[in-house]
Design a protein around this motif. Sequence first.
Motif, short mmCIF file in Angstrom:
data_model
loop_
_atom_site.label_atom_id
_atom_site.label_comp_id
_atom_site.label_asym_id
_atom_site.label_seq_id
_atom_site.Cartn_x
_atom_site.Cartn_y
_atom_site.Cartn_z
N PHE A 17 50.73 72.18 33.44
CA PHE A 17 49.38 72.12 32.98
C PHE A 17 48.48 72.73 33.12
O PHE A 17 47.34 72.57 33.53
CB PHE A 17 49.35 70.57 31.73
N VAL A 18 48.49 71.98 35.19
CA VAL A 18 47.69 72.22 35.55
C VAL A 18 47.68 74.11 36.03
O VAL A 18 46.35 74.67 35.95
CB VAL A 18 47.73 72.10 37.36
N ALA A 19 48.09 74.94 36.36
CA ALA A 19 48.94 76.31 35.71
C ALA A 19 47.92 76.46 34.67
O ALA A 19 47.65 78.08 34.69
CB ALA A 19 50.18 76.76 35.65
N LEU A 20 48.23 75.99 33.23
CA LEU A 20 47.34 77.00 32.37
C LEU A 20 46.08 76.04 31.88
O LEU A 20 45.27 76.92 31.95
CB LEU A 20 48.16 75.47 31.10
N THR A 21 46.23 75.13 33.02
CA THR A 21 44.50 75.10 33.28
C THR A 21 43.37 76.72 34.06
O THR A 21 42.27 76.96 33.86
CB THR A 21 44.07 73.78 33.41
N LEU A 22 44.02 76.72 35.11
CA LEU A 22 43.90 77.49 35.95
C LEU A 22 43.85 79.01 35.56
O LEU A 22 43.04 79.43 35.35
CB LEU A 22 44.63 77.24 37.36
N VAL A 23 44.89 79.11 34.51
CA VAL A 23 44.87 80.49 34.03
C VAL A 23 44.06 80.83 33.16
O VAL A 23 43.13 81.68 33.04
CB VAL A 23 46.97 80.27 33.35
N LEU A 24 43.58 79.65 32.03
CA LEU A 24 42.60 79.82 31.56
C LEU A 24 41.27 79.61 31.30
O LEU A 24 40.23 81.13 31.41
CB LEU A 24 42.36 78.69 30.24
N ALA A 25 40.03 79.13 32.77
CA ALA A 25 39.64 79.19 33.27
C ALA A 25 39.12 80.61 34.20
O ALA A 25 38.74 80.91 33.77
CB ALA A 25 39.36 78.25 34.46
N ILE A 26 40.50 81.36 34.82
CA ILE A 26 40.56 82.42 35.37
C ILE A 26 40.08 83.12 34.26
O ILE A 26 39.79 84.45 34.57
CB ILE A 26 41.99 82.69 36.39
N VAL A 31 37.23 87.81 31.24
CA VAL A 31 37.39 88.46 30.00
C VAL A 31 35.93 88.18 29.96
O VAL A 31 35.03 89.35 28.91
CB VAL A 31 37.87 87.57 29.15
N THR A 32 34.92 87.69 30.03
CA THR A 32 33.88 87.25 30.24
C THR A 32 33.44 88.32 31.02
O THR A 32 32.09 89.23 30.51
CB THR A 32 32.87 85.58 30.70
N ILE A 33 33.33 88.43 32.04
CA ILE A 33 32.88 89.21 32.84
C ILE A 33 33.25 90.83 32.18
O ILE A 33 32.19 92.06 32.56
CB ILE A 33 33.77 89.74 34.68
N LEU A 38 37.20 84.86 24.96
CA LEU A 38 38.15 84.59 25.23
C LEU A 38 38.34 83.13 24.29
O LEU A 38 39.54 83.42 23.80
CB LEU A 38 38.55 84.15 26.52
N PHE A 39 37.50 81.92 24.12
CA PHE A 39 37.61 81.68 23.15
C PHE A 39 37.08 80.68 21.65
O PHE A 39 36.81 80.20 21.76
CB PHE A 39 37.11 80.18 24.07
N ASN A 40 36.90 82.54 21.63
CA ASN A 40 36.34 82.34 20.09
C ASN A 40 37.42 82.35 18.87
O ASN A 40 38.43 81.80 19.85
CB ASN A 40 35.90 84.01 19.87
N GLN A 41 37.23 81.82 18.28
CA GLN A 41 37.92 81.37 16.89
C GLN A 41 39.09 82.59 16.51
O GLN A 41 40.32 81.95 16.24
CB GLN A 41 37.72 81.07 15.10
N ALA A 42 39.20 83.31 16.38
CA ALA A 42 40.31 84.48 16.29
C ALA A 42 41.26 84.53 17.15
O ALA A 42 42.67 84.34 17.00
CB ALA A 42 39.65 85.71 16.17
N THR A 43 40.32 84.74 18.85
CA THR A 43 41.97 84.57 19.82
C THR A 43 42.51 83.72 19.79
O THR A 43 43.77 83.25 20.10
CB THR A 43 41.01 84.82 21.34
N ILE A 288 44.98 87.03 27.60
CA ILE A 288 43.94 87.27 28.35
C ILE A 288 44.29 88.91 28.11
O ILE A 288 43.03 89.58 28.39
CB ILE A 288 44.11 86.27 29.59
N PHE A 289 45.73 89.23 28.32
CA PHE A 289 46.14 90.81 28.90
C PHE A 289 45.60 91.58 27.58
O PHE A 289 44.95 92.44 27.38
CB PHE A 289 46.94 90.82 29.21
N ASN A 290 45.43 91.02 26.29
CA ASN A 290 45.31 91.36 25.15
C ASN A 290 43.63 91.95 24.93
O ASN A 290 43.54 93.03 24.92
CB ASN A 290 45.41 90.90 23.83
N GLN A 291 43.27 90.78 25.49
CA GLN A 291 41.11 91.11 25.51
C GLN A 291 40.91 91.99 26.10
O GLN A 291 39.80 92.75 26.32
CB GLN A 291 40.60 90.08 25.95
N LEU A 292 41.48 91.95 27.54
CA LEU A 292 41.60 93.13 28.87
C LEU A 292 41.89 94.47 28.29
O LEU A 292 42.04 95.19 29.48
CB LEU A 292 41.68 92.52 29.92
#
Length: 324
Positions: A17-26, A31-33, A38-43, A288-292
Amino acid sequence: MSGLPLVSARRPVPGVFVALTLVLAIGWLVVTIDGGQLFNQATTVSLLHVAAGLGLVAVGQTLVILGGSLDLSVAYVVSLSTLVAAETMDGRDGALLPAVGLALTVSAGVGLLNGLLVTKLRINAFIVTLGVGLLLKGYLDNGYDGPAGSTARSLVQTLGYQRVGPVPLAFLLLIAVTGAAWFALSRTRFGHHLVAVGGDPEVARLSGVRTDRVLVTAHVLCALCAGLAGIYLASRLGSGAPRVGTEGLYDLESIAAVVIGGTALAGGRGGVIGTVGGVLLLASIDAIFNQLEVDAFFKQVIRGAVIIAAVAVYARRAVRKADS
C-alpha cells in the motif's frame, strides 16, 4: 477435533500500500506535467473496473497459493464461464439466475477436478492445472471462433456498468468477496488449516488436518472466483468471449498480484488484503501508462520489474527474520 494450533494467516504486508501510494503520487505528477488528468472520474472508473476482474481471480489464487498449490487454469475458466453464462442467458433476463448458477457450477467442477488430481494422484499442481487449462483451451479453440451468446440486459446494466458514485458495482462485489475470504482465513478452522497445510503439509497431517480436503476446497473456491470474474466480464462485453481470459493474462497477472501483495509462493504466509493492494498497484500502473500512451512492450517491462522487486524485498525480509 485436530490438535493443530490455530495459526492464522499473516497480516498483509503494508509495503504494497505504500508502493501503491507512491506510484499514484508519482503517476499523478508525471501525467499532470504531460497535460493529462489521472484522477478524473473516467480514469478512476476504468481503473476500478480493471481491478474488479483481476481482483476476483487473484483472491481465489491467493487461497490455493496459501495452501502451497497453484492454479494456471483460471484464465480458461474465466473464458469458459463467460460462454456458459451468455449462451444460457441468450439475452433473456428470466434466464439470469440459472445461467449464473450453471456458470459457477461448471467453474466449481473444474476446480474440483484440479483439486482431486493434485491430492489423489499426487501430481504437481503446476502440471495439473496447466494440463487442465490446455484441455479447456482445446475445447474453446475447437468450439468457438468468436463471441457467442448474449448477456441478459439486466446483468449488463447492473454488474457491468452500474456505479455507486465513481465506484463500479463490480468493485463492490470484489470487496465483498475479499471480505468473505478474509473472514474464512482469519476466523474459521478451514482458514487456519489452509495456512497450516501451506506452511508444512506433513506437520498439518500429523496434527489431524485433512490436508486433501483442505486443498480440494481451496481449488474449488479458486475456480468459483474465476467463474465470478467470467460472469462479470460477460456483463461488460454483452456476450461470451472464448479468449478473454487468456488475452487478459488472468493466470499470470493473478499470480503476480498475489506475490506483490506479500503472499509467499511456497505457501503458509500472506493474505487477501495484500493481494487486493497488488491488484490495485497493477491496475494503477496500467492507468498511468494509458494516460501517457506508453508502448505496450515497455509497460510489460515495468510490470516485470515491479514483480521482481517485490519478490526480492520479501525474500530479504524472510532471510533477516530467519537470521534474527
